[in-house]
Motif scaffolding. Structure first.
Motif, PDB file in Angstrom:
ATOM      1  N   HIS A  47      56.894   9.472 -30.404  1.00 41.20           N
ATOM      2  CA  HIS A  47      55.902   9.038 -29.418  1.00 41.20           C
ATOM      3  C   HIS A  47      54.538   9.653 -29.719  1.00 41.20           C
ATOM      4  O   HIS A  47      53.516   8.977 -29.619  1.00 41.20           O
ATOM      5  N   SER A  48      54.515  10.910 -30.115  1.00 36.28           N
ATOM      6  CA  SER A  48      53.225  11.561 -30.375  1.00 36.28           C
ATOM      7  C   SER A  48      52.531  10.929 -31.580  1.00 36.28           C
ATOM      8  O   SER A  48      51.310  10.872 -31.620  1.00 36.28           O
ATOM      9  N   ASP A  49      53.296  10.427 -32.568  1.00 33.93           N
ATOM     10  CA  ASP A  49      52.697   9.741 -33.706  1.00 33.93           C
ATOM     11  C   ASP A  49      52.007   8.460 -33.253  1.00 33.93           C
ATOM     12  O   ASP A  49      50.914   8.139 -33.709  1.00 33.93           O
ATOM     13  N   ALA A  50      52.645   7.723 -32.360  1.00 36.94           N
ATOM     14  CA  ALA A  50      52.061   6.479 -31.855  1.00 36.94           C
ATOM     15  C   ALA A  50      50.800   6.768 -31.049  1.00 36.94           C
ATOM     16  O   ALA A  50      49.789   6.065 -31.176  1.00 36.94           O
ATOM     17  N   VAL A  51      50.841   7.800 -30.230  1.00 36.83           N
ATOM     18  CA  VAL A  51      49.674   8.167 -29.423  1.00 36.83           C
ATOM     19  C   VAL A  51      48.517   8.564 -30.339  1.00 36.83           C
ATOM     20  O   VAL A  51      47.373   8.154 -30.122  1.00 36.83           O
ATOM     21  N   ALA A  52      48.806   9.315 -31.383  1.00 37.11           N
ATOM     22  CA  ALA A  52      47.761   9.728 -32.323  1.00 37.11           C
ATOM     23  C   ALA A  52      47.167   8.521 -33.040  1.00 37.11           C
ATOM     24  O   ALA A  52      45.946   8.448 -33.237  1.00 37.11           O
ATOM     25  N   ALA A  53      47.998   7.556 -33.407  1.00 34.32           N
ATOM     26  CA  ALA A  53      47.509   6.351 -34.082  1.00 34.32           C
ATOM     27  C   ALA A  53      46.585   5.551 -33.168  1.00 34.32           C
ATOM     28  O   ALA A  53      45.541   5.055 -33.608  1.00 34.32           O
ATOM     29  N   VAL A  54      46.954   5.422 -31.912  1.00 34.10           N
ATOM     30  CA  VAL A  54      46.111   4.691 -30.956  1.00 34.10           C
ATOM     31  C   VAL A  54      44.789   5.421 -30.762  1.00 34.10           C
ATOM     32  O   VAL A  54      43.718   4.801 -30.739  1.00 34.10           O
ATOM     33  N   ASP A  55      44.833   6.735 -30.640  1.00 39.79           N
ATOM     34  CA  ASP A  55      43.602   7.514 -30.489  1.00 39.79           C
ATOM     35  C   ASP A  55      42.671   7.335 -31.688  1.00 39.79           C
ATOM     36  O   ASP A  55      41.459   7.172 -31.528  1.00 39.79           O
ATOM     37  N   GLU A  56      43.241   7.347 -32.908  1.00 45.54           N
ATOM     38  CA  GLU A  56      42.427   7.142 -34.109  1.00 45.54           C
ATOM     39  C   GLU A  56      41.802   5.753 -34.120  1.00 45.54           C
ATOM     40  O   GLU A  56      40.635   5.585 -34.483  1.00 45.54           O
ATOM     41  N   MET A  57      42.582   4.746 -33.724  1.00 47.24           N
ATOM     42  CA  MET A  57      42.070   3.381 -33.702  1.00 47.24           C
ATOM     43  C   MET A  57      40.933   3.246 -32.688  1.00 47.24           C
ATOM     44  O   MET A  57      39.899   2.627 -32.978  1.00 47.24           O
ATOM     45  N   LEU A  58      41.081   3.833 -31.517  1.00 54.00           N
ATOM     46  CA  LEU A  58      40.024   3.762 -30.509  1.00 54.00           C
ATOM     47  C   LEU A  58      38.763   4.478 -30.977  1.00 54.00           C
ATOM     48  O   LEU A  58      37.652   3.998 -30.756  1.00 54.00           O
ATOM     49  N   SER A  59      38.921   5.611 -31.639  1.00 54.16           N
ATOM     50  CA  SER A  59      37.766   6.333 -32.187  1.00 54.16           C
ATOM     51  C   SER A  59      37.053   5.483 -33.232  1.00 54.16           C
ATOM     52  O   SER A  59      35.824   5.407 -33.253  1.00 54.16           O
ATOM     53  N   PHE A  60      37.824   4.848 -34.106  1.00 51.42           N
ATOM     54  CA  PHE A  60      37.242   3.979 -35.130  1.00 51.42           C
ATOM     55  C   PHE A  60      36.464   2.844 -34.485  1.00 51.42           C
ATOM     56  O   PHE A  60      35.355   2.516 -34.914  1.00 51.42           O
ATOM     57  N   MET A  61      37.034   2.252 -33.451  1.00 47.26           N
ATOM     58  CA  MET A  61      36.381   1.130 -32.780  1.00 47.26           C
ATOM     59  C   MET A  61      35.084   1.566 -32.093  1.00 47.26           C
ATOM     60  O   MET A  61      34.126   0.797 -32.023  1.00 47.26           O
ATOM     61  N   ARG A  62      35.030   2.793 -31.583  1.00 47.31           N
ATOM     62  CA  ARG A  62      33.810   3.283 -30.940  1.00 47.31           C
ATOM     63  C   ARG A  62      32.706   3.509 -31.972  1.00 47.31           C
ATOM     64  O   ARG A  62      31.541   3.238 -31.724  1.00 47.31           O
ATOM     65  N   VAL A  63      33.071   4.017 -33.138  1.00 46.36           N
ATOM     66  CA  VAL A  63      32.093   4.307 -34.179  1.00 46.36           C
ATOM     67  C   VAL A  63      31.615   3.026 -34.869  1.00 46.36           C
ATOM     68  O   VAL A  63      30.433   2.852 -35.130  1.00 46.36           O
ATOM     69  N   HIS A  64      32.541   2.134 -35.165  1.00 49.56           N
ATOM     70  CA  HIS A  64      32.222   0.903 -35.899  1.00 49.56           C
ATOM     71  C   HIS A  64      32.185  -0.265 -34.916  1.00 49.56           C
ATOM     72  O   HIS A  64      33.187  -0.945 -34.704  1.00 49.56           O
ATOM     73  N   LYS A  65      31.039  -0.479 -34.346  1.00 51.69           N
ATOM     74  CA  LYS A  65      30.863  -1.566 -33.381  1.00 51.69           C
ATOM     75  C   LYS A  65      31.039  -2.913 -34.080  1.00 51.69           C
ATOM     76  O   LYS A  65      30.724  -3.056 -35.260  1.00 51.69           O
TER      77      LYS A  65
END
Length: 81
Positions: A47-65
């Motif tokens: 579960h923690s791996d999935a949560v980390a992946a989602v967090d990374e994806m959201l960070s990427f989306m915030r940086v790369h509009k």
């Protein structure tokens, strides 16, 4: 520690093997002397791996509009031609 165990012994002593796994042991189950399976501890927390992946994806989306003015449907249809 990896310990070889015959299939009959693995069947008859499964509870003991499971306690051994909790203690940190790993077992290779053999059938007529050939390795057929490994009995190892389960992965602790997928579960923690999935949560980390989602967090990374959201960070990427915030940086790369997203780039405005692109018709995604048109690009998809263009690729199908």
């Amino acid at each position: 520690m990896n310990i070889e165990v015959g299939s009959y012994e693995a069947k008859t002593k499964l509870p003991e093997l499971l306690r051994g796994i909790q203690a940190g042991n790993r077992y290779t189950i053999t059938l007529r002397g050939a390795a057929v399976a490994d009995l190892v501890p389960a992965e602790a927390d997928k579960h923690s791996d999935a949560v980390a992946a989602v967090d990374e994806m959201l960070s990427f989306m915030r940086v790369h509009k997203s780039v405005g003015g692109i018709d995604l449907k048109a690009l998809i249809n263009e690729g199908r031609a």
